[in-house]
Enzyme design. Structure first.
Site, short mmCIF file in Angstrom:
data_model
loop_
_atom_site.label_atom_id
_atom_site.label_comp_id
_atom_site.label_asym_id
_atom_site.label_seq_id
_atom_site.Cartn_x
_atom_site.Cartn_y
_atom_site.Cartn_z
N ASP A 171 49.38 -22.34 -4.10
CA ASP A 171 48.81 -21.69 -2.91
C ASP A 171 48.54 -22.66 -1.76
OD1 ASP A 171 46.58 -23.13 -3.65
OD2 ASP A 171 45.26 -21.40 -3.84
N TYR A 266 47.55 -33.08 0.15
CA TYR A 266 47.40 -33.78 -1.13
C TYR A 266 47.97 -35.20 -1.07
CZ TYR A 266 45.43 -30.22 -4.20
OH TYR A 266 44.58 -29.35 -4.82
P1 NAD Z 1 38.84 -22.11 -15.38
O1 NAD Z 1 38.58 -23.19 -16.34
O2 NAD Z 1 37.71 -21.42 -14.69
O3 NAD Z 1 39.68 -20.96 -16.10
C1 NAD Z 1 40.81 -21.18 -16.85
C2 NAD Z 1 40.79 -20.26 -18.07
O4 NAD Z 1 41.96 -20.53 -18.83
C3 NAD Z 1 39.59 -20.47 -19.01
O5 NAD Z 1 38.89 -19.27 -19.17
C4 NAD Z 1 40.25 -20.93 -20.32
O6 NAD Z 1 39.59 -20.47 -21.46
C5 NAD Z 1 41.63 -20.32 -20.19
N1 NAD Z 1 42.64 -20.91 -21.07
C6 NAD Z 1 42.79 -22.22 -21.41
N2 NAD Z 1 43.83 -22.37 -22.23
C7 NAD Z 1 44.36 -21.14 -22.45
C8 NAD Z 1 45.46 -20.65 -23.21
N3 NAD Z 1 46.24 -21.47 -23.92
N4 NAD Z 1 45.72 -19.31 -23.17
C9 NAD Z 1 44.94 -18.48 -22.47
N5 NAD Z 1 43.89 -18.89 -21.72
C10 NAD Z 1 43.61 -20.21 -21.70
O7 NAD Z 1 39.84 -22.70 -14.29
P2 NAD Z 1 39.98 -22.40 -12.74
O8 NAD Z 1 39.25 -23.45 -11.99
O9 NAD Z 1 39.67 -21.00 -12.45
O10 NAD Z 1 41.52 -22.66 -12.54
C11 NAD Z 1 42.51 -21.97 -13.27
C12 NAD Z 1 43.87 -22.58 -13.11
O11 NAD Z 1 44.45 -22.22 -11.88
C13 NAD Z 1 43.88 -24.10 -13.13
O12 NAD Z 1 45.04 -24.54 -13.79
C14 NAD Z 1 43.95 -24.45 -11.67
O13 NAD Z 1 44.42 -25.74 -11.47
C15 NAD Z 1 44.91 -23.39 -11.24
N6 NAD Z 1 45.04 -23.13 -9.80
C16 NAD Z 1 46.26 -23.35 -9.26
C17 NAD Z 1 46.49 -23.09 -7.94
C18 NAD Z 1 47.83 -23.42 -7.38
O14 NAD Z 1 47.98 -23.55 -6.22
N7 NAD Z 1 48.89 -23.60 -8.19
C19 NAD Z 1 45.46 -22.59 -7.15
C20 NAD Z 1 44.23 -22.38 -7.72
C21 NAD Z 1 44.03 -22.64 -9.08
C1 G6P Z 2 44.39 -25.80 -4.10
C2 G6P Z 2 45.61 -26.22 -4.88
C3 G6P Z 2 45.44 -25.90 -6.32
C4 G6P Z 2 44.17 -26.53 -6.86
C5 G6P Z 2 43.00 -26.10 -6.04
C6 G6P Z 2 41.78 -26.91 -6.45
O1 G6P Z 2 44.31 -24.41 -4.08
O2 G6P Z 2 46.80 -25.65 -4.42
O3 G6P Z 2 46.55 -26.34 -7.02
O4 G6P Z 2 43.96 -26.15 -8.20
O5 G6P Z 2 43.23 -26.34 -4.69
O6 G6P Z 2 40.68 -26.43 -5.81
P1 G6P Z 2 39.21 -26.77 -6.31
O7 G6P Z 2 38.37 -25.98 -5.36
O8 G6P Z 2 39.14 -26.30 -7.74
O9 G6P Z 2 39.06 -28.23 -6.19
MN MN Z 3 48.45 -26.06 -5.93
#
Ligand code: NAD
Ligand code: G6P
Ligand code: MN
Length: 443
Positions: A171, A266
């Site tokens: 995102d 980043y």
């Molecule tokens: P979080 O820890 O609040 O939630 C993640 C959930 O995943 C937890 O509830 C955990 O129990 C669950 N989980 C872990 N292993 C699992 C498995 N094998 N199967 C099913 N569930 C499992 O994390 P968060 O801060 O909400 O972030 C979630 C994810 O989204 C992270 O990887 C974060 O980096 C990612 N994210 C990516 C983007 C992006 O741009 N690509 C943007 C925002 C968040």
């Molecule tokens: C952005 C990135 C994600 C990352 C997030 C972290 O959205 O694209 O890949 O996981 O920032 O944000 P946070 O608020 O958890 O530091």
């Molecule tokens: Mn990202």
């Protein structure tokens, strides 16, 4: 066509789940839904959100079925889309990644440097496990994956599940383009036509045009040299918190390195690692901010909704950034040929770069998946940085597959964030200790 879709959110206990549900519900005219499921392997955590999510769904449209489960068969049977945002090791392990890195004087970050490498070593198995469930129970389903670290996950799935219907997406470009739109006086990022190339969390915009085809990049860069990605009046900026405001401001220094492109913010962790370390508090990192901020806020509000039995007047907000998920699902479902930045195999799109590197580039998305657009040749500065970073990501996946201590030491040594093989080795030994039970045992 009046097909309605069934969606599973993998990582149902994520802090992002409620805002994604709100975003899906806000778009049911674009992407009609018949079922929303939450799936997590941590029942207690998911239960803290599930009741509130059910209330959100039922109050919007009682005809949509809602299921929260920890049973993969229930979760993955009869689904069209899996929205995957798992965090293996949860925020407690993110905290360790960040603090161990800083202890060695190195950038402590979720997806960059040693933190991202450690997280990658944890994530691969979790994402593969979810792909396998999807393929077993709903072989036609698409996984829209934004579980991090997206580059390493994408490289691992390219090699280990080459035929999987997974699309890796981030995102960050959406957030960046929203700030460009604001700076350039546009209402919406969709009023801009962009060109971009790079790796995930490691790329550059080479063109930003308005709908009449006028190039706006020089004007944007002039602004960035003074204010970074912040608006001229900082109070107009829509920052979730101070650390994202600082990141937006640091773009001021990043653009100086190449005033013909504008970077993904980043890159601050690779190009100004010393400043990042100097600015960090090794005892209170981003993971602590998220646990004390977003996590408390979201879980607290979900508890309140569950107790009240209604979401009326909720402070939970639609994840505006998360709109790209609906755009992507809609493109796959309805063959819209939307142009989106995805993390895909290069395969010649960047002419002078590894064919089998996972790059982040514009693609056209339709019902058969994505078609990358041709980028042409990229300049030496960006190419050099990307080659080094791609090699790190490939070595991490090698290390995971081969259980190789040496490959992971090489990966850490090669990361631009790490000053020497000595520091890399010390980091590696600490990270191995902290990640027992999450990483394969390295030999
Ligand atoms: P979080 O820890 O609040 O939630 C993640 C959930 O995943 C937890 O509830 C955990 O129990 C669950 N989980 C872990 N292993 C699992 C498995 N094998 N199967 C099913 N569930 C499992 O994390 P968060 O801060 O909400 O972030 C979630 C994810 O989204 C992270 O990887 C974060 O980096 C990612 N994210 C990516 C983007 C992006 O741009 N690509 C943007 C925002 C968040
Ligand atoms: C952005 C990135 C994600 C990352 C997030 C972290 O959205 O694209 O890949 O996981 O920032 O944000 P946070 O608020 O958890 O530091
Ligand atoms: Mn990202």
């Amino acid at each position: 066509m009046n097909k309605k879709f069934s969606v599973v959110i993998a990582g149902g206990g994520s802090t992002y789940t409620p805002e994604i549900i709100l975003m899906l519900l806000d778009n049911i005219d674009k992407l009609p839904l018949r079922c929303i499921k939450l799936y997590d392997n941590d029942e207690d955590r998911q239960n803290k959100l599930a009741k509130a999510c059910e209330i959100l769904v039922k109050e919007k449209d009682p005809s949509i079925a809602f299921i929260a489960t920890t049973d993969p068969a229930v979760a993955y049977t009869d689904v069209d889309f899996c929205l995957a945002h798992i965090r293996v090791g949860k925020l407690a392990m993110r905290e360790k990644d960040e603090k161990i890195s800083l202890k060695h004087g190195v950038v402590g970050q979720e997806t960059c440097g040693p933190g991202g490498i450690a997280y990658g070593m944890r994530s691969i198995a979790g994402v593969l496990e979810n792909i396998d469930y999807m393929e077993k129970y709903s072989p036609d389903c698409w996984m829209l994956n934004y579980s991090n670290p997206a580059s390493i996950v994408a490289e691992a799935t390219r090699r280990l599940r080459p035929h999987a219907r997974i699309i890796n997406i981030c995102d960050m470009p959406i957030g960046l383009e929203n700030s460009y739109a604001q700076i350039l006086g546009k209402r919406d990022r969709k009023e801009l036509d962009i060109r971009y190339f790079g790796l995930n969390h490691f790329g550059w915009y080479t063109s930003i045009k308005d709908k009449e085809g006028n190039e706006l990049l020089p004007k944007l860069i002039q602004h960035q040299l003074q204010f970074g990605n912040c608006p001229e009046h900082i109070e107009d900026g829509n920052y979730t918190d101070a650390s994202w405001r600082d990141t937006a401001m640091k773009v001021k220094d990043l653009v100086k390195l190449d005033p013909t492109t504008t970077p993904n913010s980043y890159l601050q962790y690779y190009l100004y690692g010393d400043d990042m370390v100097a600015h960090a508090d090794p005892n209170y990192t981003r993971a602590n901010q998220v646990m004390d901020g977003r996590e408390k806020r979201v879980f607290g509000e979900c508890e309140r909704i569950a107790k009240a039995g209604t979401a009326k007047g909720t402070s939970l907000q639609i994840g505006i950034h998360a709109n790209f998920i609906v755009d992507l699902a809609t493109a796959l479902a309805f063959n819209t040929h939307e142009r989106m930045l995805l993390i895909v195999e290069n395969n010649g799109a960047i002419e002078n770069f590894d064919k089998d590197a996972m790059v982040e580039i514009p693609c056209i998305v339709g019902k058969d998946g994505y078609e990358p657009l041709s980028i042409g040749k990229i300049p030496t500065f960006q190419k050099g940085l990307m080659e080094q970073q791609v090699a790190v990501e490939k070595l991490v996946v090698d290390a995971w597959i081969e259980h190789s201590y040496l490959k992971l030491w090489q990966a850490l040594t090669l990361s631009k964030t790490v000053p020497s093989a000595n520091v890399a080795k010390e980091l590696l030994d600490d990270l191995i200790d902290a990640n027992k039970g999450y990483w394969p045992e390295l030999k």
